[in-house]
Motif scaffolding. Structure first.
Motif, short mmCIF file in Angstrom:
data_model
loop_
_atom_site.label_atom_id
_atom_site.label_comp_id
_atom_site.label_asym_id
_atom_site.label_seq_id
_atom_site.Cartn_x
_atom_site.Cartn_y
_atom_site.Cartn_z
N LEU A 145 0.83 -1.21 0.00
CA LEU A 145 0.00 0.00 0.00
C LEU A 145 0.86 1.25 0.00
CD1 LEU A 145 -2.87 -0.92 2.49
CD2 LEU A 145 -3.08 -0.48 0.04
N LEU A 146 1.89 1.28 0.84
CA LEU A 146 2.72 2.47 0.93
C LEU A 146 3.48 2.74 -0.36
CD1 LEU A 146 4.04 2.33 4.60
CD2 LEU A 146 2.02 3.48 3.68
N ASP A 201 2.32 1.98 -3.33
CA ASP A 201 1.28 2.51 -4.23
C ASP A 201 0.94 3.96 -3.89
OD1 ASP A 201 1.12 0.12 -5.60
OD2 ASP A 201 -0.70 -0.56 -4.59
N TRP A 202 0.88 4.28 -2.61
CA TRP A 202 0.46 5.62 -2.19
C TRP A 202 1.54 6.67 -2.38
CZ3 TRP A 202 -2.07 4.08 3.13
CH2 TRP A 202 -3.25 3.37 2.88
N GLN A 226 2.58 11.10 0.47
CA GLN A 226 1.44 11.99 0.54
C GLN A 226 0.77 11.86 1.90
OE1 GLN A 226 -2.10 10.93 -1.68
NE2 GLN A 226 -1.30 8.88 -2.08
N THR A 231 -1.71 10.47 4.17
CA THR A 231 -2.56 9.29 4.16
C THR A 231 -2.86 8.85 5.57
OG1 THR A 231 -0.66 7.79 4.07
CG2 THR A 231 -1.63 8.42 1.97
N LEU A 256 -3.71 4.97 7.43
CA LEU A 256 -3.75 3.54 7.19
C LEU A 256 -4.55 2.86 8.30
CD1 LEU A 256 -2.73 0.96 5.69
CD2 LEU A 256 -0.71 1.06 7.17
N GLU A 276 -7.88 -1.74 5.39
CA GLU A 276 -7.33 -1.52 4.06
C GLU A 276 -6.40 -2.65 3.61
OE1 GLU A 276 -6.81 3.05 3.34
OE2 GLU A 276 -6.34 2.55 5.44
N ARG A 303 -0.26 9.37 8.54
CA ARG A 303 0.81 9.74 7.61
C ARG A 303 1.94 8.71 7.51
NH1 ARG A 303 -0.12 15.49 9.49
NH2 ARG A 303 1.39 15.02 11.08
#
Length: 133
Positions: free
Chosen positions: A17-18, A20-21, A24, A26, A28, A32, A75
């Motif tokens: 996920l990180l 992909d993200w 920015q 975010t 978590l 998810e 974050r």
């Protein structure tokens, strides 16, 4: 499935996920990761392990009392060390492969690294081994 294998899968899903993200603002949450509740007790310990190994950075962990995995990680981002580790080549089943690709394979299924080959002794051993090189 062993607790170590569950830890590997949780770590792989978090890192996938990180990646992909990117970098920015975010948040978590365990939900998810799209894993069943048997993985929930591993969520915050895996986040804390990744943080203490300086693979990820978070601004804050907010744990709720609703049960294991309840709460939010504010974050979360990969550190420069995290990006470097994910770019390293490791050996899986006798073939060189980029660690991020292996993590993606583990993160996109319920398979453990042990099922991809015992070459690196699991994702936890893989990080430790990669950081030493």
């Amino acid at each position: 499935m062993t607790d170590l294998q569950k830890s590997e899968i949780v770590i792989a899903r978090i890192l996938s996920l990180l990646v992909d993200w990117g970098i920015q603002e975010t948040e978590l949450r365990f939900s998810e990761l799209e894993l069943d509740d048997s993985f929930a007790p591993f969520f915050f310990p895996c986040v804390e392990w990744l943080q203490s190994e300086q693979i990820i950075r978070v601004s804050r962990l907010v744990k709720a009392i609703d049960g294991p995995g309840s709460g939010v990680v504010l974050r979360p981002v990969l550190t420069s060390e995290g990006f470097a580790i994910l770019g390293k080549k490791i050996t899986v089943d006798g073939e060189p492969e980029v660690l991020s690709n292996v993590i993606e394979k583990v993160g996109s299924s319920d398979r453990s690294l042990w099922q991809f080959g015992d070459a690196i002794g699991g994702i936890l051993g893989g990080f430790t081994k990669s950081m030493g090189n």
